[in-house]
Design a protein around this motif. Structure first.
Motif, PDB file in Angstrom:
ATOM      1  N   TYR A  40       0.839  -1.208   0.000  1.00 44.47           N
ATOM      2  CA  TYR A  40       0.000   0.000   0.000  1.00 44.47           C
ATOM      3  C   TYR A  40       0.869   1.251   0.000  1.00 44.47           C
ATOM      4  O   TYR A  40       0.601   2.201  -0.737  1.00 44.47           O
ATOM      5  CB  TYR A  40      -0.928  -0.009   1.210  1.00 44.47           C
ATOM      6  CG  TYR A  40      -1.959   1.089   1.172  1.00 44.47           C
ATOM      7  CD1 TYR A  40      -1.719   2.326   1.786  1.00 44.47           C
ATOM      8  CD2 TYR A  40      -3.171   0.900   0.503  1.00 44.47           C
ATOM      9  CE1 TYR A  40      -2.654   3.338   1.732  1.00 44.47           C
ATOM     10  CE2 TYR A  40      -4.115   1.919   0.447  1.00 44.47           C
ATOM     11  CZ  TYR A  40      -3.849   3.131   1.061  1.00 44.47           C
ATOM     12  OH  TYR A  40      -4.779   4.136   1.002  1.00 44.47           O
ATOM     13  N   ARG A  45      -3.371  -0.137  -4.724  1.00 41.72           N
ATOM     14  CA  ARG A  45      -4.682   0.268  -4.237  1.00 41.72           C
ATOM     15  C   ARG A  45      -5.721  -0.831  -4.455  1.00 41.72           C
ATOM     16  O   ARG A  45      -6.828  -0.748  -3.936  1.00 41.72           O
ATOM     17  CB  ARG A  45      -5.138   1.560  -4.924  1.00 41.72           C
ATOM     18  CG  ARG A  45      -4.310   2.781  -4.519  1.00 41.72           C
ATOM     19  CD  ARG A  45      -4.428   3.049  -3.038  1.00 41.72           C
ATOM     20  NE  ARG A  45      -3.619   4.169  -2.591  1.00 41.72           N
ATOM     21  CZ  ARG A  45      -2.396   4.037  -2.074  1.00 41.72           C
ATOM     22  NH1 ARG A  45      -1.844   2.842  -1.948  1.00 41.72           N
ATOM     23  NH2 ARG A  45      -1.726   5.103  -1.685  1.00 41.72           N
ATOM     24  N   ARG A  73      -8.096  -0.169   2.518  1.00 43.93           N
ATOM     25  CA  ARG A  73      -9.056   0.932   2.561  1.00 43.93           C
ATOM     26  C   ARG A  73      -8.390   2.226   3.000  1.00 43.93           C
ATOM     27  O   ARG A  73      -9.052   3.249   3.084  1.00 43.93           O
ATOM     28  CB  ARG A  73     -10.175   0.613   3.548  1.00 43.93           C
ATOM     29  CG  ARG A  73     -11.060  -0.495   3.094  1.00 43.93           C
ATOM     30  CD  ARG A  73     -11.741  -1.085   4.308  1.00 43.93           C
ATOM     31  NE  ARG A  73     -13.103  -1.416   3.996  1.00 43.93           N
ATOM     32  CZ  ARG A  73     -14.153  -0.888   4.611  1.00 43.93           C
ATOM     33  NH1 ARG A  73     -13.979  -0.004   5.577  1.00 43.93           N
ATOM     34  NH2 ARG A  73     -15.356  -1.251   4.269  1.00 43.93           N
ATOM     35  N   GLY A  74      -7.106   2.137   3.329  1.00 41.99           N
ATOM     36  CA  GLY A  74      -6.417   3.323   3.811  1.00 41.99           C
ATOM     37  C   GLY A  74      -6.758   3.665   5.231  1.00 41.99           C
ATOM     38  O   GLY A  74      -6.561   4.805   5.672  1.00 41.99           O
ATOM     39  N   GLN A  75      -7.244   2.683   5.982  1.00 37.36           N
ATOM     40  CA  GLN A  75      -7.657   2.934   7.364  1.00 37.36           C
ATOM     41  C   GLN A  75      -6.577   2.508   8.343  1.00 37.36           C
ATOM     42  O   GLN A  75      -5.770   1.622   8.075  1.00 37.36           O
ATOM     43  CB  GLN A  75      -8.950   2.178   7.667  1.00 37.36           C
ATOM     44  CG  GLN A  75     -10.144   2.726   6.916  1.00 37.36           C
ATOM     45  CD  GLN A  75     -11.406   1.954   7.235  1.00 37.36           C
ATOM     46  OE1 GLN A  75     -11.348   0.815   7.677  1.00 37.36           O
ATOM     47  NE2 GLN A  75     -12.540   2.586   6.999  1.00 37.36           N
TER      48      GLN A  75
END
Lengths: 139, 156
Positions: A40, A45, A73-75
């Motif tokens: 990531y 992505r 999810r970029g969390q």
């Protein structure tokens, strides 16, 4: 032991295929999470996990898959000792959304691992494909 | 319980999470050497792994664990009797997570026990007279034509 092979596919969208071979258990799950975090950070992505040569997965593997989904999810990952609480964030989003995870999908899990995914309910959260082309097209 | 056939107990001293694969490997080798069907043995190993990981995490809190596993053939069934000397704890007392509920409504923990229950046919616990935790995991028909007997397409 868990081994990784990475390939980059230019489909309709660029997809990274992460092949995990060996055993995903309490000893190796962190390496799977770390590998996903690295991908990531390097720009991946959409991630397809090829589980065709994954011969064993324990309940800790489910924790790893959840963390990997959150990364994609970029969390921010939940706290280490959150237990089942780790699932709440993703569960809420799945409940609110119209489908499973958009950025992490699974390919060809062996039967016993598929059973674990079904038992945990994760087969409803992470789409499972038996054909790589179909999986890539689903992103 | 009438013991038909078994091997001497497998004793794991100083077991840690990072070498739990060794436990799986040895249990699998022993069970196969007893004549267990590979599919049944593989299911049993999943259940035993969850039990051992549970013991190491919650019984020994990450400290090196001593776990003893005895594999027994009882007619057509394969049993794994798991002994540990951690504080008395019955993992089966925890409520199973209801996987029909949305994930954010499920109880914390219990996934390992759920997997034990789904990959084994019977699990029982007792505290021995010596104060040891004894968990018995049974896999039915492990010494017969396992797939035919257990219908691998069965729902769960």
């Amino acid at each position: 032991m868990l081994n990784f092979d990475i390939s980059f596919i230019e489909a309709a969208r660029p997809v990274t295929v992460l092949k995990m071979s060996g055993e995903l258990d309490a000893a190796s799950y962190e390496s799977a999470i770390d590998k996903t975090a690295d991908l990531y950070a390097d720009g991946t992505r959409d991630l397809l996990l090829d589980l065709g040569d994954l011969t064993f997965m324990s309940s800790t593997g489910i924790v790893a898959l959840h963390s990997m989904a959150m990364i994609m999810r970029g969390q921010k990952l939940p706290e280490e000792d959150a237990g089942w609480g780790k699932f709440t964030a993703i569960a809420r989003d799945v409940e609110a959304s119209s489908g499973p995870e958009a950025h992490l999908k699974l390919l060809s899990p062996q039967a016993r691992i598929r059973k674990t995914l079904d038992i945990s309910g994760f087969s409803q959260i992470l789409e499972i494909f038996e054909d790589q082309n179909a999986a890539l097209a689903a992103f | 319980m009438m013991l038909e056939k078994g091997l001497p107990p497998i004793v794991f001293n100083d077991l840690k999470i990072n070498n739990i694969s060794k436990l799986r490997e040895i249990v699998q080798l022993h069970a196969l050497s007893m004549g267990g069907h590979p599919d049944a043995v593989a299911d049993l190993v999943v259940a035993v792994n969850e039990a051992a990981a549970n013991i190491m995490r919650h019984g020994y809190h990450g400290r090196p664990a001593k776990i003893e596993i005895t594999l027994i053939q009882e007619k057509d069934d394969l049993l794994a009797v798991i002994l540990d000397e951690a504080f008395p704890f019955n993992p089966l007392d925890n409520n199973q997570p209801d996987t029909t509920l949305p994930l954010d409504q499920r109880q914390l923990g219990g996934m390992g026990v759920l997997m034990m229950r789904k990959f084994a046919d019977q699990i029982s616990y007792q505290l021995t007279a010596e104060g040891k935790n004894e968990l018995t995991i049974r896999k039915k028909n492990a010494f017969k034509d396992f797939q035919k007997e257990n219908n691998k397409d069965a729902q769960f």
